[in-house]
Design a protein around this motif. Sequence first.
Motif, mmCIF file in Angstrom:
data_model
loop_
_atom_site.group_PDB
_atom_site.id
_atom_site.type_symbol
_atom_site.label_atom_id
_atom_site.label_comp_id
_atom_site.label_asym_id
_atom_site.label_seq_id
_atom_site.Cartn_x
_atom_site.Cartn_y
_atom_site.Cartn_z
ATOM 1 N N CYS A 73 0.806 -1.228 0.000
ATOM 2 C CA CYS A 73 0.000 0.000 0.000
ATOM 3 C C CYS A 73 0.837 1.275 0.000
ATOM 4 C CB CYS A 73 -0.981 -0.013 1.170
ATOM 5 S SG CYS A 73 -0.304 0.593 2.718
ATOM 6 N N GLY A 98 4.143 2.779 2.379
ATOM 7 C CA GLY A 98 5.560 2.735 1.990
ATOM 8 C C GLY A 98 6.490 2.354 3.123
ATOM 9 N N CYS A 99 6.180 1.254 3.813
ATOM 10 C CA CYS A 99 7.007 0.836 4.953
ATOM 11 C C CYS A 99 8.354 0.282 4.479
ATOM 12 C CB CYS A 99 6.286 -0.243 5.749
ATOM 13 S SG CYS A 99 4.744 0.320 6.466
ATOM 14 N N PHE A 112 11.499 -2.283 5.059
ATOM 15 C CA PHE A 112 11.753 -3.610 5.630
ATOM 16 C C PHE A 112 13.191 -4.017 5.379
ATOM 17 C CE2 PHE A 112 7.188 -3.879 5.337
ATOM 18 C CZ PHE A 112 6.821 -4.719 6.380
ATOM 19 N N SER A 133 4.826 -2.566 11.008
ATOM 20 C CA SER A 133 4.482 -3.256 9.759
ATOM 21 C C SER A 133 3.083 -3.835 9.891
ATOM 22 C CB SER A 133 5.474 -4.383 9.480
ATOM 23 O OG SER A 133 5.306 -5.409 10.433
ATOM 24 N N CYS A 134 2.596 -4.422 8.796
ATOM 25 C CA CYS A 134 1.302 -5.111 8.843
ATOM 26 C C CYS A 134 1.435 -6.499 8.237
ATOM 27 C CB CYS A 134 0.225 -4.293 8.145
ATOM 28 S SG CYS A 134 0.176 -4.519 6.357
ATOM 29 N N LYS A 148 0.471 -7.736 5.579
ATOM 30 C CA LYS A 148 0.761 -7.865 4.144
ATOM 31 C C LYS A 148 2.280 -7.750 3.930
ATOM 32 C CE LYS A 148 -2.506 -4.814 3.050
ATOM 33 N NZ LYS A 148 -3.798 -4.725 3.688
ATOM 34 N N VAL A 203 -0.520 0.373 8.835
ATOM 35 C CA VAL A 203 0.480 0.997 9.704
ATOM 36 C C VAL A 203 0.076 2.440 10.015
ATOM 37 C CG1 VAL A 203 2.869 1.842 9.744
ATOM 38 C CG2 VAL A 203 2.380 -0.536 9.142
HETATM 39 FE FE1 SF4 Z 1 1.168 -0.878 3.669
HETATM 40 FE FE2 SF4 Z 1 1.384 -2.865 5.387
HETATM 41 FE FE3 SF4 Z 1 3.142 -2.658 3.390
HETATM 42 FE FE4 SF4 Z 1 3.198 -0.930 5.378
HETATM 43 S S1 SF4 Z 1 3.604 -3.120 5.534
HETATM 44 S S2 SF4 Z 1 3.324 -0.441 3.188
HETATM 45 S S3 SF4 Z 1 1.030 -0.711 5.883
HETATM 46 S S4 SF4 Z 1 0.924 -3.031 3.209
#
Ligand code: SF4
Length: 694
Positions: free
Chosen positions: A18, A21-22, A24, A49-50, A52, A186
């Motif tokens: 989404c 823009g997290c 990682f 984070s989520c 996904k 998030v």
């Molecule tokens: Fe979106 Fe979840 Fe990905 Fe973050 S971790 S960018 S909230 S989908």
Amino acid sequence: VLELGMPERSTVTTCAYCGVGCSFKAEVKGDEVVRMVPYKGGDANHGHSCVKGRFAYGYATHKDRILKPMIRQKITDPWREVSWEEALEYTASEFHRIQYQYGRGAVGGITSSRCTNEETYLVQKLVRQGFGNNNVDTCARVCHSPTGYGLGQAFGTSAGTQDFDSIEDTDVVLLIGANPTDAHPVFGSRMKKRLREGARLIVLDPRRIDLVRTPHVEADFHLPLKPGTNVAVLTALAHVIVTEGLFDEAFIRERCDWAEFQDWASFVAMPENSPETVGAYAGVDPETIRGAARLYATGGNGAIYYGLGVTEHSQGSTSVMAIANLAMATGNIGRRGVGVNPLRGQNNVQGSCDMGSFPHELPGYRHISGDAVREIYESLWGVKLDNEPGLRIPNMLDAAVEGSFKGIYIQGEDILQSDPDTRHVSAGLAAMECVVVHDLFLNETARFAHVFLPGSTFLEKDGTFTNAERRINLVRKVLEPKARYADWEATQALARALGLDWNYTHPSQIMDEISQTTPSFAGVSFDFLERVGSVQWPCNEKTPMGTPIMHIDGFVRGKGKFIRTEYVATDEKTGPRFPLLLTTGRILSQYNVGAQTRRTGNNAWHEEDRLEIHPHDAEQRGIRNEDWVRVASRAGSTSLRALITDRVAPGVVYTTFHHPDTQANVITTDFSDWATNCPEYKVTAVQVAPSNGP
Ligand code: SF4
């Protein structure tokens, strides 16, 4: 990790789901990612984070991925695996043939909001330089194109005004047509935290989303408006603000045109815009409208967040302008804690718009008719550019049905599943002579393709994504491309097959070209991003470290523009045959049409889409929970199982569209936003009846 063993290396990159823009850290063993660890240094997510981004990456190695190019002469022929060279030569010769036979405008391209800025830039360049027309569009057409238009008209730039951190100074959240705890988890959690700290909440949504009532959070006002009445209700909020003198005169006099404001104020003050009149047909208690307006105008820093429940309507652009009016009238713009914030659905929908993916705009939202702007690209690319806007996606399909549009290159988008009125999309695709699908999987659109080019995942490329707060994040290659080419390399190879002299050896060189030609990106380079982590555009000599908050000293267009927002009811009407209104949305574990998340463990949390229906409507039709029901509209019908709930109001039904079996777009109509053609996904008149199964 335990099964696969300890990681051998890790690389920081950006989530490809989404618009939050997290960042990682992708931990890798051999040629497989074994874990995605939320990165504490991520400027958008600060280590959160989520489900996904954290867990749904297995699609990258899923057996369904197509790793060899394929071609076929007719769509009824079987696919034939070929070399990249043969596939590209065939594509180039077909596009040349079509243009020779039918004219320069008979082909076009679609960029992807899932791909990087650099890849998107290359696709629009391919169309403009290689095809010699402006027939380029992006999947933002079907989501946030009204944001681009509406905010551009009101403020002078087509983007959200704030950074995510700004919510820490927000006193009142006005949330419209968005469900951030599912769709932008998030940021949704961050919003929830701020609400728990005491910020007040107003929700405009036909459905009782989680934030309306969840542990320790309860909305002060929920306006469960009838789908399709956004403009009327937003104007009724403005009516209260104007007639009760709650506007910020000093701000308006300084930052906007006072005469324009007066004209707008006299319009919103009309009796037809009163809470009583509007509330009667929008299904909202007038006192709730009054209370919400007073709270937003007087409750301190008011910030508006909105989603596709605003844009995907026949008046999507009008709603965006109505939102901008509210923010300007109350002085809620140009500082921390306030603003107008579109919650972008896809990882790079902001970027794909920024990169010139629209048929009327070159990168940086500069209209194609501007001689000075065209000259920049003409001298760099060595071609004469067409000064007329090209075709939008729906116009390409119309032209295909009419016989004048014959070839398309579609990168990273499944238009057959995600665009409205499936019958029309398939008719358009079937009428073309060369459909090139460049994707990870044989998606629904590929049923009509003559060429399939294997795509690459975000793990297999370098580049940048731009999130909903205009933040440009680096995407770093974690694994080698499984199908030989990263997407930017495949587009370059196609350009070369078409005869163009492209010689990029790394996406950083593409970004250098973007920054050289696009003022809002002038200070952006990969080296700079490596040094600072991320930056929010505009980033140039005036704002070398980027711009977290826009319009601080003045609007980009000069004076903020108040625009009359006349409510025009959609042509999609309920009646005896179709008495209910269907609206659609998303769920936490899945992502859009589910091409990726359905191929991961996340699918177990949501294995099928359900139709939410109010107990009253279910009882009237003899429908019990879990029963199969047939949902029929003027466009078509589909079957799915019922979920009886009072989350939806009587008269409204709701579904997600993550599974292809649901075929939600078989029933959506071809009505669209008057300014941008963004489809009206959120309002479809339907009948629901018990059925025997799918
Ligand atoms: Fe979106 Fe979840 Fe990905 Fe973050 S971790 S960018 S909230 S989908």
